[in-house]
Design a protein around this motif. Sequence first.
Motif, PDB file in Angstrom:
ATOM      1  N   UNK A  86       0.282  -8.235 -33.335  1.00 11.40           N
ATOM      2  CA  UNK A  86      -0.535  -7.047 -33.151  1.00 11.40           C
ATOM      3  C   UNK A  86      -0.126  -6.380 -31.869  1.00 11.40           C
ATOM      4  N   UNK A  87       0.042  -5.080 -31.912  1.00  8.82           N
ATOM      5  CA  UNK A  87       0.261  -4.344 -30.672  1.00  8.82           C
ATOM      6  C   UNK A  87      -0.842  -3.311 -30.555  1.00  8.82           C
ATOM      7  N   UNK A  88      -0.704  -2.429 -29.559  1.00 12.33           N
ATOM      8  CA  UNK A  88      -1.805  -1.519 -29.303  1.00 12.33           C
ATOM      9  C   UNK A  88      -2.182  -0.704 -30.538  1.00 12.33           C
ATOM     10  N   UNK A  89      -1.179  -0.151 -31.215  1.00 11.59           N
ATOM     11  CA  UNK A  89      -1.511   0.718 -32.336  1.00 11.59           C
ATOM     12  C   UNK A  89      -0.801   0.316 -33.627  1.00 11.59           C
ATOM     13  N   UNK A 135      -1.836  -0.382 -51.742  1.00  8.57           N
ATOM     14  CA  UNK A 135      -2.875   0.499 -52.280  1.00  8.57           C
ATOM     15  C   UNK A 135      -4.049   0.643 -51.327  1.00  8.57           C
ATOM     16  N   UNK A 136      -4.467  -0.498 -50.747  1.00  5.90           N
ATOM     17  CA  UNK A 136      -5.591  -0.480 -49.794  1.00  5.90           C
ATOM     18  C   UNK A 136      -5.263   0.379 -48.575  1.00  5.90           C
ATOM     19  N   UNK A 137      -4.051   0.219 -48.080  1.00  5.71           N
ATOM     20  CA  UNK A 137      -3.642   0.987 -46.901  1.00  5.71           C
ATOM     21  C   UNK A 137      -3.600   2.473 -47.235  1.00  5.71           C
ATOM     22  N   UNK A 164      -3.949   4.651 -43.875  1.00  3.67           N
ATOM     23  CA  UNK A 164      -3.312   3.926 -42.771  1.00  3.67           C
ATOM     24  C   UNK A 164      -1.803   3.948 -43.022  1.00  3.67           C
ATOM     25  N   UNK A 165      -1.049   4.614 -42.125  1.00  3.32           N
ATOM     26  CA  UNK A 165       0.394   4.671 -42.364  1.00  3.32           C
ATOM     27  C   UNK A 165       1.052   3.294 -42.244  1.00  3.32           C
ATOM     28  N   UNK A 166       2.029   3.032 -43.083  1.00  2.00           N
ATOM     29  CA  UNK A 166       2.730   1.750 -43.025  1.00  2.00           C
ATOM     30  C   UNK A 166       4.164   1.918 -43.489  1.00  2.00           C
ATOM     31  N   UNK A 167       4.994   0.966 -43.101  1.00  2.00           N
ATOM     32  CA  UNK A 167       6.349   0.929 -43.636  1.00  2.00           C
ATOM     33  C   UNK A 167       6.739  -0.526 -43.850  1.00  2.00           C
ATOM     34  N   UNK A 168       7.727  -0.752 -44.685  1.00  2.00           N
ATOM     35  CA  UNK A 168       8.193  -2.113 -44.954  1.00  2.00           C
ATOM     36  C   UNK A 168       9.335  -2.432 -43.988  1.00  2.00           C
ATOM     37  N   UNK A 169       9.077  -3.402 -43.088  1.00  2.00           N
ATOM     38  CA  UNK A 169      10.095  -3.747 -42.081  1.00  2.00           C
ATOM     39  C   UNK A 169      11.098  -4.740 -42.663  1.00  2.00           C
ATOM     40  N   UNK A 170      10.596  -5.691 -43.438  1.00  2.00           N
ATOM     41  CA  UNK A 170      11.450  -6.714 -44.050  1.00  2.00           C
ATOM     42  C   UNK A 170      11.057  -6.790 -45.516  1.00  2.00           C
TER      43      UNK A 170
END
Length: 385
Positions: free
Chosen positions: A8-11, A27-29, A34-40
């Motif tokens: 977890x980081x600040x944001x 779907x929940x995000x 809530x913005x998200x991206x797939x890192x791995x």
Amino acid sequence: MAINIWKEERSTMDILVESRRSGQVAGMLHEREIPYSVAVGDVNILLEREQGCSTSRHSARSLKRTSVTARRAMDWKNYHRLDVIYAFLDSLVEEYPYLCTVSVIGKSAEGRDIRMLKISNGNEDNSGVWLDGSIHAREWISAAVVTYIADRVVRNFNEQPDTVTNKDWFIVPVMNPDGYEYTHTHDRMWRKNRAKYGECVGVDLNRNFSYGWGEKGEEGSSEDPGNIFFRGPEPFSEPETRAVRKAIVDSGTTFKVFLSFHSYGEVIIFPWGYTGDPCPDYVELLEGGTAMAKAIYETNGHTYKVGSTKDLMYFAAGTSTDWSYAVANIPYSYMVELRGKKHRFLLPKDEILSTAVEVLNGVLRLMEFVDRRCRGTQSNCSCPK
Ligand SMILES: [Zn+2]
């Protein structure tokens, strides 16, 4: 577990999601904007690289089998099981009995030894340096880095500068041996120790120290035994944290440096974690951390950020560094989050050695810094505390 919090980081937050749940979580995000991206995309691919497997992918089950049967000698080309690390400590004592001792500073929740190597030339004026790794089970690179530092300090002791030889080195490569073994045999992503609390297992040992324990509510740690940041029912409820406290308090040594190694993030952080306020020696700790970061950068070009725990990461209440600084009075108390940005916890094994070398250089530079600030011996020391 469907979701595993990695960081977890600040944001922002890194989470691992079981593939069968990934659509549901996305779907929940999305629903909550809530913005998200797939890192791995597939963690199995990173697991293969961490183990150095070039063959086609293998399942978690075959990973387990591989590591159980592997009985390697110590090196920094592979990650090792607890027995290999402990045999390595014993071999240092055998080869350098006039410099090294190994003691059992306590037993883990499941009864494993917590072993500490002490390196000392026996000079009574020496100050103390504490190094620990794997307080968090899944952060394997931390045990590798700490054992590498031990190896280099011992084997080159006669060539080391005074700033190294005028210290007693107290080194615990695996502070959480139960969790560490569990990450090799059952769950690579386990963080806590293995103490049982009802139906739940594990205390986050880096939320179980006394100073600021439980501060900032669920932001600083959790009172829920099922949570990955569970602080335990009271400060020092866990045998692993009690062992560290006892080893330091009973040592009779004046410690100047406390370094706890973690991964990942490439940051050097210092108190406070339980509050956003700067600690009394904020500027001094910033300078010492910067000296370390500079040596790391000069080695391999990796940039480690330096700052207080809360400024660079998040509220973390009950950490070992807040305790070592405030209660044990160890002025230069740092937590080092090692590589790596891309692979997260699963740093490929071909990066172990270069990580260890850069961090060793950082630690040696910190010793110079500390002695420049405090030339005196224990009795006439004038460093911050
Ligand atoms: Zn950690």
